[in-house]
Design a protein around this motif. Structure first.
Motif, PDB file in Angstrom:
ATOM      1  N   UNK A  21       0.831  -1.208   0.000  1.00  0.00           N
ATOM      2  CA  UNK A  21       0.000   0.000   0.000  1.00  0.00           C
ATOM      3  C   UNK A  21       0.864   1.256   0.000  1.00  0.00           C
ATOM      4  N   UNK A  22       1.956   1.237   0.738  1.00  0.00           N
ATOM      5  CA  UNK A  22       2.852   2.392   0.758  1.00  0.00           C
ATOM      6  C   UNK A  22       3.324   2.733  -0.656  1.00  0.00           C
ATOM      7  N   UNK A  23       3.678   1.722  -1.418  1.00  0.00           N
ATOM      8  CA  UNK A  23       4.136   1.934  -2.797  1.00  0.00           C
ATOM      9  C   UNK A  23       2.981   2.410  -3.674  1.00  0.00           C
ATOM     10  N   UNK A  24       1.816   1.805  -3.517  1.00  0.00           N
ATOM     11  CA  UNK A  24       0.666   2.177  -4.353  1.00  0.00           C
ATOM     12  C   UNK A  24       0.235   3.627  -4.112  1.00  0.00           C
ATOM     13  N   UNK A  25       0.501   4.131  -2.900  1.00  0.00           N
ATOM     14  CA  UNK A  25       0.077   5.491  -2.569  1.00  0.00           C
ATOM     15  C   UNK A  25       1.075   6.565  -3.027  1.00  0.00           C
ATOM     16  N   UNK A  26       2.212   6.175  -3.539  1.00  0.00           N
ATOM     17  CA  UNK A  26       3.214   7.167  -3.941  1.00  0.00           C
ATOM     18  C   UNK A  26       2.674   8.197  -4.948  1.00  0.00           C
ATOM     19  N   UNK A  27       1.872   7.787  -5.947  1.00  0.00           N
ATOM     20  CA  UNK A  27       1.359   8.786  -6.900  1.00  0.00           C
ATOM     21  C   UNK A  27       0.380   9.790  -6.284  1.00  0.00           C
ATOM     22  N   UNK A  28      -0.095   9.528  -5.070  1.00  0.00           N
ATOM     23  CA  UNK A  28      -1.096  10.386  -4.448  1.00  0.00           C
ATOM     24  C   UNK A  28      -0.477  11.532  -3.645  1.00  0.00           C
ATOM     25  N   UNK A  29       0.813  11.461  -3.386  1.00  0.00           N
ATOM     26  CA  UNK A  29       1.438  12.407  -2.470  1.00  0.00           C
ATOM     27  C   UNK A  29       1.339  13.847  -2.946  1.00  0.00           C
ATOM     28  N   UNK A  30       1.387  14.078  -4.225  1.00  0.00           N
ATOM     29  CA  UNK A  30       1.324  15.455  -4.724  1.00  0.00           C
ATOM     30  C   UNK A  30      -0.098  15.991  -4.769  1.00  0.00           C
ATOM     31  N   UNK A  31      -1.084  15.149  -4.537  1.00  0.00           N
ATOM     32  CA  UNK A  31      -2.491  15.561  -4.653  1.00  0.00           C
ATOM     33  C   UNK A  31      -3.168  15.809  -3.306  1.00  0.00           C
ATOM     34  N   UNK A  32      -2.632  15.239  -2.228  1.00  0.00           N
ATOM     35  CA  UNK A  32      -3.323  15.301  -0.940  1.00  0.00           C
ATOM     36  C   UNK A  32      -2.361  15.686   0.178  1.00  0.00           C
TER      37      UNK A  32
END
Length: 267
Positions: free
Chosen positions: A108-119
């Motif tokens: 999950x940590x890896x899957x969430x990487x693309x979300x960091x710039x959005x939230x």
């Protein structure tokens, strides 16, 4: 993006209620918030008015890396600044995938990487087990909050949860910060705390001291929480006289330093 995990190895400890209240308050204070429903019971999805349709991408598809664009798993909610990755009971099917991955703790940590710039924040509600699904949610966390009922069951749940987190920390699954224990369903008789709740709070206070974490303000037992959840509003929106019931969640928001959110997020 800072990730907050609501965790407990006991059912009925207030994780989903706390996830809803915390997500709503963070968003109302101006943070862009991603709620993640990591419990196949899907209570958080229900509370945030985002029950997934049969063919909609959910957390399951994100975990299994079946989406061309990870953001396809994100849905709007009726609330400004608040978004959700929902789930349904099919999320249980993630367990064999995570078990065979050889790295369940990091998926999950890896899957969430693309979300960091959005939230600014992700708030994860997880199931009350030590399964691979819970482990991958813990592995994605920066901060942890432990809701525990103000009774014997809640104290036992707190002990089990700390032991679970200690085992995962020893394996370097996570290296975040435990914000504290939140006593849940503190019972009062008139203006007096009940004897059982008082005794339970003393045990939780001792548990917090043993693990060198804060005992956060207690959440009082009240039918108004259910009323607010059913209406999809916060307690002070239900009636200003219930604002004091919301105080424990406001203290968590304050502890997170929400006044600084948004300064580093990409435009």
């Amino acid at each position: 993006m800072k990730t907050i995990v609501l965790t407990s190895l006991g059912g009925g400890q207030g994780k989903s209620t706390s996830s809803y209240m915390l997500s709503r308050l963070l968003a109302r204070n101006g943070a862009r918030v991603l709620a993640i429903d990591g419990n196949p019971q899907a209570d958080l999805s229900l509370y945030l008015r985002s029950e997934a349709e049969e063919d909609d991408p959910t957390l399951l598809e994100l975990l299994k890396n079946q989406l061309k664009d990870p953001l396809d798993a994100v849905y709007t909610t009726p609330y400004e600044n608040l978004f959700i990755i929902p789930c349904d009971r099919m999320l249980s099917e993630a367990k064999p995938y995570l078990a065979s991955s050889g790295s369940a703790a990091t998926v999950l940590k890896i899957r969430l990487e693309p979300f960091h710039e959005h939230f600014d924040y992700a708030v994860i509600d997880i199931q009350p087990t030590s399964s691979e699904l819970s482990i991958t949610c813990v592995g994605a966390g920066n901060y942890f909050i432990l809701p525990c009922e103000a009774n014997t069951k809640g104290h036992a749940s707190g002990i089990d949860t700390f032991q679970f987190l200690e085992e995962l920390a020893a394996l370097r699954v996570w290296s975040g910060e435990i914000l504290g224990i939140v006593p849940f369903r503190e019972k009062w008789a008139g203006r007096n705390l009940t004897i059982k709740s008082r005794e339970a709070l003393e045990r939780l206070k001792s548990l917090a001291k043993d693990y060198k974490v804060d005992l956060l303000p207690s959440i009082r037992e009240s039918d108004q929480f259910e009323a607010a959840l059913k209406a999809g509003i916060l307690l002070d929106e239900l009636d200003c006289k219930y604002a004091d019931l919301q105080y424990p969640f406001e203290k968590i928001v304050e502890k997170l330093g929400v006044e600084n959110v948004g300064s580093s997020r990409a435009a």
